[in-house]
Design an enzyme around this catalytic site. Sequence first.
Site, PDB file in Angstrom:
ATOM      1  N   LYS A  11       6.520   2.979  -6.923  1.00 26.90           N
ATOM      2  CA  LYS A  11       5.259   3.148  -6.186  1.00 26.90           C
ATOM      3  C   LYS A  11       4.717   4.569  -6.374  1.00 26.90           C
ATOM      4  O   LYS A  11       4.912   5.155  -7.436  1.00 26.90           O
ATOM      5  CB  LYS A  11       5.454   2.741  -4.724  1.00 26.90           C
ATOM      6  CG  LYS A  11       6.043   1.325  -4.615  1.00 26.90           C
ATOM      7  CD  LYS A  11       5.976   0.716  -3.259  1.00 26.90           C
ATOM      8  CE  LYS A  11       6.580  -0.682  -3.286  1.00 26.90           C
ATOM      9  NZ  LYS A  11       6.544  -1.363  -2.006  1.00 26.90           N
ATOM     10  N   HIS A  95       0.477  -6.964  -7.239  1.00 28.53           N
ATOM     11  CA  HIS A  95       1.367  -6.534  -6.153  1.00 28.53           C
ATOM     12  C   HIS A  95       0.616  -6.642  -4.826  1.00 28.53           C
ATOM     13  O   HIS A  95      -0.593  -6.382  -4.766  1.00 28.53           O
ATOM     14  CB  HIS A  95       1.837  -5.094  -6.394  1.00 28.53           C
ATOM     15  CG  HIS A  95       2.936  -4.692  -5.454  1.00 28.53           C
ATOM     16  ND1 HIS A  95       2.693  -4.322  -4.161  1.00 28.53           N
ATOM     17  CD2 HIS A  95       4.279  -4.669  -5.619  1.00 28.53           C
ATOM     18  CE1 HIS A  95       3.858  -4.070  -3.563  1.00 28.53           C
ATOM     19  NE2 HIS A  95       4.833  -4.277  -4.426  1.00 28.53           N
ATOM     20  N   GLU A  97       0.390  -4.776  -2.372  1.00 26.97           N
ATOM     21  CA  GLU A  97      -0.320  -3.553  -1.972  1.00 26.97           C
ATOM     22  C   GLU A  97      -1.647  -3.441  -2.719  1.00 26.97           C
ATOM     23  O   GLU A  97      -2.639  -2.961  -2.172  1.00 26.97           O
ATOM     24  CB  GLU A  97       0.577  -2.328  -2.212  1.00 26.97           C
ATOM     25  CG  GLU A  97       1.675  -2.263  -1.158  1.00 26.97           C
ATOM     26  CD  GLU A  97       2.988  -1.667  -1.625  1.00 26.97           C
ATOM     27  OE1 GLU A  97       3.017  -0.993  -2.671  1.00 26.97           O
ATOM     28  OE2 GLU A  97       4.007  -1.893  -0.931  1.00 26.97           O
ATOM     29  N   GLY A 173       8.787  -3.262   2.391  1.00 30.59           N
ATOM     30  CA  GLY A 173       8.813  -1.946   3.035  1.00 30.59           C
ATOM     31  C   GLY A 173       9.072  -1.988   4.527  1.00 30.59           C
ATOM     32  O   GLY A 173       8.884  -0.986   5.223  1.00 30.59           O
ATOM     33  N   SER A 208      12.405  -5.458   0.716  1.00 29.07           N
ATOM     34  CA  SER A 208      13.541  -4.825   1.391  1.00 29.07           C
ATOM     35  C   SER A 208      14.901  -5.221   0.814  1.00 29.07           C
ATOM     36  O   SER A 208      15.878  -5.364   1.554  1.00 29.07           O
ATOM     37  CB  SER A 208      13.499  -5.088   2.904  1.00 29.07           C
ATOM     38  OG  SER A 208      12.298  -4.578   3.454  1.00 29.07           O
TER      39      SER A 208
HETATM   40  P1  13P Z   1      10.673  -2.569  -0.689  1.00 29.46           P
HETATM   41  O1  13P Z   1      11.920  -2.879  -1.471  1.00 29.46           O
HETATM   42  O2  13P Z   1      10.555  -1.114  -0.338  1.00 29.46           O
HETATM   43  O3  13P Z   1      10.505  -3.485   0.477  1.00 29.46           O
HETATM   44  O4  13P Z   1       9.433  -2.853  -1.663  1.00 29.46           O
HETATM   45  C1  13P Z   1       9.375  -4.062  -2.322  1.00 29.46           C
HETATM   46  C2  13P Z   1       8.277  -3.990  -3.299  1.00 29.46           C
HETATM   47  O5  13P Z   1       7.128  -3.977  -2.937  1.00 29.46           O
HETATM   48  C3  13P Z   1       8.614  -3.940  -4.730  1.00 29.46           C
HETATM   49  O6  13P Z   1       7.503  -4.151  -5.518  1.00 29.46           O
END
Ligand code: 13P
Length: 247
Positions: A11, A95, A97, A173, A208
Amino acid sequence: MFKLLIVGNWKMQGTVESAVALASQLGEQWNSNKSVEMIIFPPFIHISAVAATIAETAISLGGQNVSEYPSGAYTGEISAEMLVDQGCKYALVGHSERRALFNESSETVAEKFKAAQSAGLIPILCVGESLQQRQDGQTVEVVSAQIAAVMNVAGLQNVCRAVIAYEPIWAVGTGETASPEQAQQVHSAIRAQLGEAGEATPLLYGGSVKAANAAELFAQPDIDGGLVGGASLEANEFLNIAKLIEA
Ligand code: 13P
Protein backbone atom coordinates in the site's frame (compact mmCIF):
# COMPACT_ATOMS: atom_id res chain seq x y z
CA MET A 1 -0.71 -28.16 -10.60
CA PHE A 2 -0.49 -24.38 -10.80
CA LYS A 3 1.58 -22.32 -8.43
CA LEU A 4 0.21 -21.15 -5.12
CA LEU A 5 0.73 -17.44 -4.54
CA ILE A 6 1.80 -15.39 -1.55
CA VAL A 7 1.27 -11.73 -2.28
CA GLY A 8 2.34 -8.70 -0.26
CA ASN A 9 0.54 -5.41 -0.89
CA TRP A 10 2.59 -2.69 0.78
CA LYS A 11 0.00 0.00 0.00
CA MET A 12 1.18 3.60 0.55
CA GLN A 13 3.84 2.91 3.12
CA GLY A 14 7.56 3.30 3.69
CA THR A 15 10.54 5.11 2.25
CA VAL A 16 12.82 3.95 -0.51
CA GLU A 17 15.23 2.87 2.22
CA SER A 18 12.66 0.80 4.12
CA ALA A 19 11.30 -0.69 0.88
CA VAL A 20 14.76 -1.81 -0.21
CA ALA A 21 15.50 -3.17 3.27
CA LEU A 22 12.29 -5.21 3.31
CA ALA A 23 12.83 -6.48 -0.23
CA SER A 24 16.38 -7.50 0.50
CA GLN A 25 15.37 -9.36 3.67
CA LEU A 26 12.76 -11.24 1.68
CA GLY A 27 15.21 -11.90 -1.13
CA GLU A 28 17.78 -13.34 1.24
CA GLN A 29 15.34 -15.67 2.92
CA TRP A 30 12.93 -16.71 0.20
CA ASN A 31 14.17 -19.72 -1.65
CA SER A 32 13.19 -20.27 -5.20
CA ASN A 33 10.31 -22.60 -4.88
CA LYS A 34 8.57 -24.73 -7.45
CA SER A 35 5.15 -24.68 -5.86
CA VAL A 36 4.81 -21.20 -4.33
CA GLU A 37 5.45 -17.83 -5.97
CA MET A 38 6.08 -14.75 -3.85
CA ILE A 39 4.91 -11.44 -5.31
CA ILE A 40 5.40 -8.00 -3.77
CA PHE A 41 3.60 -4.76 -4.57
CA PRO A 42 5.64 -1.76 -3.43
CA PRO A 43 4.38 1.81 -3.94
CA PHE A 44 5.02 2.86 -7.57
CA ILE A 45 7.81 5.23 -6.64
CA HIS A 46 9.80 2.43 -4.98
CA ILE A 47 9.33 -0.15 -7.73
CA SER A 48 12.55 0.63 -9.55
CA ALA A 49 14.70 0.36 -6.42
CA VAL A 50 12.92 -2.80 -5.30
CA ALA A 51 13.26 -4.33 -8.78
CA ALA A 52 17.03 -3.88 -8.60
CA THR A 53 17.09 -5.37 -5.09
CA ILE A 54 15.23 -8.55 -6.02
CA ALA A 55 16.65 -8.96 -9.52
CA GLU A 56 18.57 -12.12 -8.66
CA THR A 57 15.81 -13.67 -6.56
CA ALA A 58 12.69 -15.69 -7.37
CA ILE A 59 10.41 -12.93 -6.06
CA SER A 60 8.01 -11.33 -8.55
CA LEU A 61 6.94 -7.72 -8.67
CA GLY A 62 3.69 -5.93 -9.36
CA GLY A 63 1.99 -2.52 -9.46
CA GLN A 64 -0.79 -1.74 -6.97
CA ASN A 65 -2.85 -0.03 -9.65
CA VAL A 66 -2.66 0.55 -13.39
CA SER A 67 -4.15 3.06 -15.80
CA GLU A 68 -6.86 1.92 -18.17
CA TYR A 69 -5.19 4.11 -20.84
CA PRO A 70 -2.12 3.04 -22.83
CA SER A 71 -0.32 6.43 -22.82
CA GLY A 72 -0.96 10.12 -23.26
CA ALA A 73 -2.03 13.17 -21.31
CA TYR A 74 -3.18 11.47 -18.10
CA THR A 75 -1.36 13.37 -15.37
CA GLY A 76 -0.39 11.23 -12.41
CA GLU A 77 -1.23 7.90 -14.02
CA ILE A 78 1.00 4.86 -14.60
CA SER A 79 0.44 2.68 -17.66
CA ALA A 80 0.66 -1.09 -17.90
CA GLU A 81 3.59 -0.78 -20.30
CA MET A 82 5.48 1.33 -17.78
CA LEU A 83 5.00 -1.40 -15.20
CA VAL A 84 6.29 -4.02 -17.63
CA ASP A 85 9.23 -1.75 -18.38
CA GLN A 86 10.08 -1.69 -14.66
CA GLY A 87 10.08 -5.46 -14.44
CA CYS A 88 6.56 -5.99 -13.12
CA LYS A 89 4.78 -9.24 -13.89
CA TYR A 90 1.48 -8.47 -12.12
CA ALA A 91 -0.94 -5.60 -11.48
CA LEU A 92 -3.61 -5.33 -8.82
CA VAL A 93 -6.90 -4.18 -10.26
CA GLY A 94 -10.04 -3.23 -8.39
CA HIS A 95 -8.63 -3.27 -4.87
CA SER A 96 -11.44 -2.29 -2.50
CA GLU A 97 -9.54 0.83 -1.47
CA ARG A 98 -9.43 1.92 -5.12
CA ARG A 99 -13.12 1.15 -5.57
CA ALA A 100 -14.24 2.86 -2.36
CA LEU A 101 -11.82 5.77 -1.94
CA PHE A 102 -11.10 6.58 -5.58
CA ASN A 103 -14.53 5.80 -6.99
CA GLU A 104 -13.41 3.08 -9.39
CA SER A 105 -16.48 1.47 -10.88
CA SER A 106 -16.61 -2.15 -11.97
CA GLU A 107 -16.51 -0.85 -15.57
CA THR A 108 -13.28 1.05 -14.93
CA VAL A 109 -11.84 -1.97 -13.17
CA ALA A 110 -12.68 -4.05 -16.25
CA GLU A 111 -10.87 -1.56 -18.51
CA LYS A 112 -7.84 -1.65 -16.22
CA PHE A 113 -7.90 -5.44 -16.27
CA LYS A 114 -7.91 -5.42 -20.05
CA ALA A 115 -5.14 -2.82 -20.31
CA ALA A 116 -2.95 -4.80 -17.91
CA GLN A 117 -3.47 -8.09 -19.71
CA SER A 118 -2.95 -6.57 -23.15
CA ALA A 119 0.45 -5.27 -22.04
CA GLY A 120 1.45 -8.73 -20.82
CA LEU A 121 0.81 -8.26 -17.11
CA ILE A 122 -1.14 -10.80 -15.07
CA PRO A 123 -3.99 -8.93 -13.38
CA ILE A 124 -4.93 -9.80 -9.83
CA LEU A 125 -8.60 -8.86 -9.78
CA CYS A 126 -9.78 -7.95 -6.28
CA VAL A 127 -13.40 -8.47 -5.32
CA GLY A 128 -15.32 -8.40 -2.07
CA GLU A 129 -18.44 -7.31 -0.24
CA SER A 130 -19.04 -4.68 2.45
CA LEU A 131 -20.23 -5.59 5.93
CA GLN A 132 -23.71 -4.33 5.10
CA GLN A 133 -23.86 -6.45 1.95
CA ARG A 134 -22.78 -9.53 3.92
CA GLN A 135 -25.37 -8.86 6.59
CA ASP A 136 -27.98 -8.51 3.87
CA GLY A 137 -27.02 -11.91 2.45
CA GLN A 138 -25.68 -10.40 -0.79
CA THR A 139 -22.07 -11.59 -0.62
CA VAL A 140 -22.04 -14.04 -3.50
CA GLU A 141 -24.25 -11.80 -5.63
CA VAL A 142 -21.92 -8.80 -5.16
CA VAL A 143 -18.75 -10.76 -5.81
CA SER A 144 -20.14 -12.51 -8.85
CA ALA A 145 -21.35 -9.17 -10.31
CA GLN A 146 -17.86 -7.71 -9.85
CA ILE A 147 -16.38 -10.65 -11.74
CA ALA A 148 -19.10 -10.62 -14.41
CA ALA A 149 -18.35 -6.94 -15.14
CA VAL A 150 -14.79 -7.91 -16.06
CA MET A 151 -15.90 -10.98 -18.02
CA ASN A 152 -18.19 -8.76 -20.09
CA VAL A 153 -15.26 -6.64 -21.22
CA ALA A 154 -12.35 -9.09 -21.21
CA GLY A 155 -14.10 -12.41 -21.79
CA LEU A 156 -14.30 -15.54 -19.64
CA GLN A 157 -11.08 -17.11 -20.94
CA ASN A 158 -9.07 -14.00 -20.15
CA VAL A 159 -10.50 -13.75 -16.66
CA CYS A 160 -9.52 -17.38 -16.14
CA ARG A 161 -5.92 -16.57 -17.18
CA ALA A 162 -5.69 -14.01 -14.39
CA VAL A 163 -5.75 -14.28 -10.60
CA ILE A 164 -8.78 -13.43 -8.48
CA ALA A 165 -8.44 -12.23 -4.90
CA TYR A 166 -11.43 -12.35 -2.59
CA GLU A 167 -11.03 -9.62 0.00
CA PRO A 168 -14.12 -8.95 2.12
CA ILE A 169 -14.00 -5.20 2.78
CA TRP A 170 -14.91 -5.67 6.43
CA ALA A 171 -11.80 -7.82 6.88
CA VAL A 172 -9.31 -5.48 5.18
CA GLY A 173 -7.09 -3.73 7.71
CA THR A 174 -9.53 -4.39 10.53
CA GLY A 175 -7.93 -7.35 12.27
CA GLU A 176 -11.12 -9.25 11.56
CA THR A 177 -10.73 -12.22 9.19
CA ALA A 178 -13.35 -14.21 7.37
CA SER A 179 -13.60 -17.65 8.93
CA PRO A 180 -12.08 -20.37 6.76
CA GLU A 181 -15.63 -21.59 6.06
CA GLN A 182 -16.87 -18.13 5.05
CA ALA A 183 -13.90 -17.67 2.74
CA GLN A 184 -14.20 -21.14 1.22
CA GLN A 185 -17.89 -20.59 0.54
CA VAL A 186 -17.15 -17.52 -1.56
CA HIS A 187 -14.15 -19.13 -3.24
CA SER A 188 -16.21 -22.11 -4.23
CA ALA A 189 -18.90 -19.81 -5.67
CA ILE A 190 -16.19 -18.01 -7.70
CA ARG A 191 -14.82 -21.36 -8.90
CA ALA A 192 -18.34 -22.36 -10.00
CA GLN A 193 -18.83 -19.05 -11.79
CA LEU A 194 -15.61 -19.55 -13.78
CA GLY A 195 -16.60 -23.10 -14.67
CA GLU A 196 -14.26 -25.53 -16.37
CA ALA A 197 -12.04 -22.79 -17.78
CA GLY A 198 -11.28 -21.60 -14.24
CA GLU A 199 -10.21 -24.87 -12.68
CA ALA A 200 -6.60 -23.66 -12.60
CA THR A 201 -7.26 -19.99 -11.89
CA PRO A 202 -5.52 -19.06 -8.64
CA LEU A 203 -8.04 -17.75 -6.10
CA LEU A 204 -6.49 -15.79 -3.23
CA TYR A 205 -7.93 -14.75 0.10
CA GLY A 206 -7.10 -11.36 1.62
CA GLY A 207 -8.20 -9.50 4.72
CA SER A 208 -6.15 -9.42 7.93
CA VAL A 209 -4.17 -12.53 7.02
CA LYS A 210 -1.37 -13.20 9.48
CA ALA A 211 0.75 -16.18 10.48
CA ALA A 212 -1.69 -16.96 13.30
CA ASN A 213 -4.71 -17.45 11.03
CA ALA A 214 -3.20 -18.34 7.64
CA ALA A 215 -2.88 -22.12 8.02
CA GLU A 216 -6.61 -22.70 8.39
CA LEU A 217 -7.42 -20.40 5.48
CA PHE A 218 -4.85 -22.00 3.19
CA ALA A 219 -6.14 -25.45 4.08
CA GLN A 220 -9.41 -24.72 2.27
CA PRO A 221 -9.72 -26.51 -1.06
CA ASP A 222 -10.38 -23.40 -3.17
CA ILE A 223 -7.93 -21.04 -1.48
CA ASP A 224 -4.73 -20.96 -3.50
CA GLY A 225 -2.81 -18.37 -1.56
CA GLY A 226 -3.04 -15.07 0.24
CA LEU A 227 -3.07 -11.35 -0.48
CA VAL A 228 -1.54 -9.79 2.59
CA GLY A 229 -1.50 -6.11 3.57
CA GLY A 230 -0.28 -5.09 7.01
CA ALA A 231 1.48 -8.37 7.80
CA SER A 232 3.53 -8.17 4.58
CA LEU A 233 5.43 -5.14 5.90
CA GLU A 234 7.37 -7.26 8.37
CA ALA A 235 9.71 -9.69 6.61
CA ASN A 236 9.61 -12.51 9.16
CA GLU A 237 5.85 -12.43 9.55
CA PHE A 238 5.37 -12.45 5.78
CA LEU A 239 7.85 -15.30 5.32
CA ASN A 240 6.10 -17.25 8.06
CA ILE A 241 2.78 -16.82 6.26
CA ALA A 242 4.43 -17.92 3.00
CA LYS A 243 5.72 -21.10 4.64
CA LEU A 244 2.18 -21.98 5.69
CA ILE A 245 1.11 -22.06 2.05
CA GLU A 246 3.71 -24.72 1.33
CA ALA A 247 2.70 -26.78 4.32
P1 13P B 1 -4.68 -6.35 5.47
O1 13P B 1 -3.92 -7.65 5.39
O2 13P B 1 -3.89 -5.26 6.13
O3 13P B 1 -6.04 -6.54 6.05
O4 13P B 1 -4.90 -5.84 3.97
C1 13P B 1 -5.42 -6.72 3.05
C2 13P B 1 -5.32 -6.09 1.72
O5 13P B 1 -6.02 -5.15 1.43
C3 13P B 1 -4.36 -6.64 0.75
O6 13P B 1 -4.57 -6.13 -0.51
